[in-house]
Write a protein that holds these residues in place. Structure first.
Motif, PDB file in Angstrom:
ATOM      1  N   HIS A   1      44.762  86.185  88.874  1.00  0.00           N
ATOM      2  CA  HIS A   1      45.098  85.350  87.716  1.00  0.00           C
ATOM      3  C   HIS A   1      45.702  86.121  86.543  1.00  0.00           C
ATOM      4  CE1 HIS A   1      43.182  82.129  89.867  1.00  0.00           C
ATOM      5  NE2 HIS A   1      42.077  82.846  89.958  1.00  0.00           N
ATOM      6  N   TYR A   2      46.439  87.214  86.854  1.00  0.00           N
ATOM      7  CA  TYR A   2      47.184  87.912  85.810  1.00  0.00           C
ATOM      8  C   TYR A   2      48.527  87.225  85.657  1.00  0.00           C
ATOM      9  CZ  TYR A   2      43.937  91.861  86.130  1.00  0.00           C
ATOM     10  OH  TYR A   2      42.824  92.651  86.112  1.00  0.00           O
ATOM     11  N   GLN A   3      49.045  87.205  84.431  1.00  0.00           N
ATOM     12  CA  GLN A   3      50.342  86.577  84.204  1.00  0.00           C
ATOM     13  C   GLN A   3      51.457  87.400  84.835  1.00  0.00           C
ATOM     14  OE1 GLN A   3      51.208  85.919  80.096  1.00  0.00           O
ATOM     15  NE2 GLN A   3      53.023  84.697  80.519  1.00  0.00           N
ATOM     16  N   TYR A   4      51.385  88.750  84.701  1.00  0.00           N
ATOM     17  CA  TYR A   4      52.417  89.640  85.243  1.00  0.00           C
ATOM     18  C   TYR A   4      51.759  90.734  86.053  1.00  0.00           C
ATOM     19  CZ  TYR A   4      54.888  87.678  81.193  1.00  0.00           C
ATOM     20  OH  TYR A   4      55.422  86.848  80.263  1.00  0.00           O
ATOM     21  N   ASP A   5      52.488  91.237  87.040  1.00  0.00           N
ATOM     22  CA  ASP A   5      52.064  92.445  87.746  1.00  0.00           C
ATOM     23  C   ASP A   5      52.785  93.606  87.085  1.00  0.00           C
ATOM     24  OD1 ASP A   5      51.168  94.380  89.490  1.00  0.00           O
ATOM     25  OD2 ASP A   5      52.384  93.710  91.179  1.00  0.00           O
ATOM     26  N   ARG A   6      52.044  94.530  86.508  1.00  0.00           N
ATOM     27  CA  ARG A   6      52.633  95.695  85.845  1.00  0.00           C
ATOM     28  C   ARG A   6      52.117  96.948  86.531  1.00  0.00           C
ATOM     29  NH1 ARG A   6      52.538  96.506  79.420  1.00  0.00           N
ATOM     30  NH2 ARG A   6      54.083  94.877  79.617  1.00  0.00           N
ATOM     31  N   GLN A   7      53.054  97.826  86.922  1.00  0.00           N
ATOM     32  CA  GLN A   7      52.713  99.063  87.607  1.00  0.00           C
ATOM     33  C   GLN A   7      53.345 100.250  86.880  1.00  0.00           C
ATOM     34  OE1 GLN A   7      50.591  99.160  90.171  1.00  0.00           O
ATOM     35  NE2 GLN A   7      50.431  96.926  90.070  1.00  0.00           N
ATOM     36  N   PRO A   8      52.626 101.389  86.823  1.00  0.00           N
ATOM     37  CA  PRO A   8      53.216 102.574  86.178  1.00  0.00           C
ATOM     38  C   PRO A   8      54.319 103.174  87.045  1.00  0.00           C
ATOM     39  CG  PRO A   8      51.080 103.108  87.121  1.00  0.00           C
ATOM     40  CD  PRO A   8      51.278 101.626  87.302  1.00  0.00           C
ATOM     41  N   LEU A   9      55.366 103.637  86.395  1.00  0.00           N
ATOM     42  CA  LEU A   9      56.447 104.343  87.089  1.00  0.00           C
ATOM     43  C   LEU A   9      56.739 105.593  86.267  1.00  0.00           C
ATOM     44  CD1 LEU A   9      58.476 104.625  89.324  1.00  0.00           C
ATOM     45  CD2 LEU A   9      59.994 103.070  88.113  1.00  0.00           C
ATOM     46  N   ASP A  10      56.259 106.728  86.770  1.00  0.00           N
ATOM     47  CA  ASP A  10      56.419 107.996  86.066  1.00  0.00           C
ATOM     48  C   ASP A  10      56.651 109.108  87.076  1.00  0.00           C
ATOM     49  OD1 ASP A  10      53.896 108.249  87.208  1.00  0.00           O
ATOM     50  OD2 ASP A  10      52.850 108.005  85.323  1.00  0.00           O
ATOM     51  N   GLY A  11      57.137 110.237  86.590  1.00  0.00           N
ATOM     52  CA  GLY A  11      57.387 111.347  87.500  1.00  0.00           C
ATOM     53  C   GLY A  11      57.879 112.581  86.773  1.00  0.00           C
ATOM     54  N   THR A  12      57.956 113.668  87.528  1.00  0.00           N
ATOM     55  CA  THR A  12      58.365 114.968  87.007  1.00  0.00           C
ATOM     56  C   THR A  12      59.162 115.690  88.082  1.00  0.00           C
ATOM     57  OG1 THR A  12      56.339 115.100  85.703  1.00  0.00           O
ATOM     58  CG2 THR A  12      57.501 117.163  86.085  1.00  0.00           C
ATOM     59  N   THR A  13      60.179 116.427  87.653  1.00  0.00           N
ATOM     60  CA  THR A  13      60.928 117.270  88.573  1.00  0.00           C
ATOM     61  C   THR A  13      61.508 118.446  87.787  1.00  0.00           C
ATOM     62  OG1 THR A  13      62.603 117.277  90.342  1.00  0.00           O
ATOM     63  CG2 THR A  13      63.145 116.051  88.342  1.00  0.00           C
ATOM     64  N   VAL A  14      61.950 119.462  88.499  1.00  0.00           N
ATOM     65  CA  VAL A  14      62.568 120.635  87.879  1.00  0.00           C
ATOM     66  C   VAL A  14      63.955 120.819  88.481  1.00  0.00           C
ATOM     67  CG1 VAL A  14      62.431 123.141  87.569  1.00  0.00           C
ATOM     68  CG2 VAL A  14      60.348 121.747  87.422  1.00  0.00           C
ATOM     69  N   PHE A  15      64.936 121.051  87.613  1.00  0.00           N
ATOM     70  CA  PHE A  15      66.308 121.309  88.035  1.00  0.00           C
ATOM     71  C   PHE A  15      66.686 122.749  87.724  1.00  0.00           C
ATOM     72  CE2 PHE A  15      66.443 116.723  87.316  1.00  0.00           C
ATOM     73  CZ  PHE A  15      67.213 116.275  88.382  1.00  0.00           C
ATOM     74  N   ASP A  16      67.491 123.359  88.581  1.00  0.00           N
ATOM     75  CA  ASP A  16      68.130 124.646  88.296  1.00  0.00           C
ATOM     76  C   ASP A  16      69.496 124.330  87.706  1.00  0.00           C
ATOM     77  OD1 ASP A  16      66.205 126.544  89.328  1.00  0.00           O
ATOM     78  OD2 ASP A  16      66.724 125.815  91.325  1.00  0.00           O
ATOM     79  N   VAL A  17      69.790 124.881  86.527  1.00  0.00           N
ATOM     80  CA  VAL A  17      71.078 124.628  85.871  1.00  0.00           C
ATOM     81  C   VAL A  17      71.738 125.942  85.486  1.00  0.00           C
ATOM     82  CG1 VAL A  17      70.335 122.384  84.972  1.00  0.00           C
ATOM     83  CG2 VAL A  17      70.100 124.421  83.545  1.00  0.00           C
TER      84      VAL A  17
END
Length: 162
Positions: A111-127
């Motif tokens: 009975h929740y009005q919306y389904d909300r899910q976390p979307l997060d992350g981390t990465t490392v780039f070589d530049v």
């Protein structure tokens, strides 16, 4: 273990900031704190969520991290999967994470009005040396919803040891 991980991450971020304190353009961020600013993910085309730029004087590693939430405004066309990706200087995006959202059970059984899910992350780039652009992209990869909303997107990029 969780408390140790939080302290380790805090220490690493502190070291990264100290190492780049004198470098111009070595940190960039985008923080959206208003719930009235919305971005929708619709269909199969990637949606730009944040764009960051920073400069390094030599070859370096860049820590890119982001956090947000995805909510389905309706269970219609769901369940859906959303993929988070980061593109460096217009190159093919690197896939970071995939989540599922919009389960019909959330609204019918819980009975929740919306389904909300976390979307997060981390990465490392070589530049290499120069100015670099990092673009955070979200893409719907399954489901047919037209009402998947990005909530409170935040992104940060640090040059590590410039």
């Amino acid at each position: 273990m969780k408390k140790f991980s939080i302290h380790l991450c805090t220490a690493l971020i502190g070291l990264a900031c100290a190492a780049t304190a004198g470098a111009e353009g070595s940190f960039d961020y985008a923080n959206t704190t208003s719930s009235h600013v919305t971005t929708f993910v619709r269909g199969t085309e990637p949606v730009e969520v944040s764009k960051l730029k920073l400069t390094t004087g030599k070859d370096a590693k860049v820590l890119f991290q982001f956090s947000s939430a995805i909510s389905s405004e309706s269970a219609e066309g769901c369940p859906c999967s959303i993929r988070a990706m980061v593109s460096l200087d217009g190159q093919e995006p690197r896939i970071i994470k995939r989540i599922n959202v919009g389960s019909p059970e959330v609204s019918t059984a819980l009975h929740y009005q919306y389904d909300r899910q976390p979307l997060d992350g981390t990465t490392v780039f070589d530049v290499g040396p120069g100015t670099h652009t990092f673009v955070l992209l979200f893409k719907q990869v399954s489901g047919a919803s037209k009402k998947l909303e990005v909530n409170y997107p935040n992104a940060q990029a640090w040059v590590l040891g410039n």
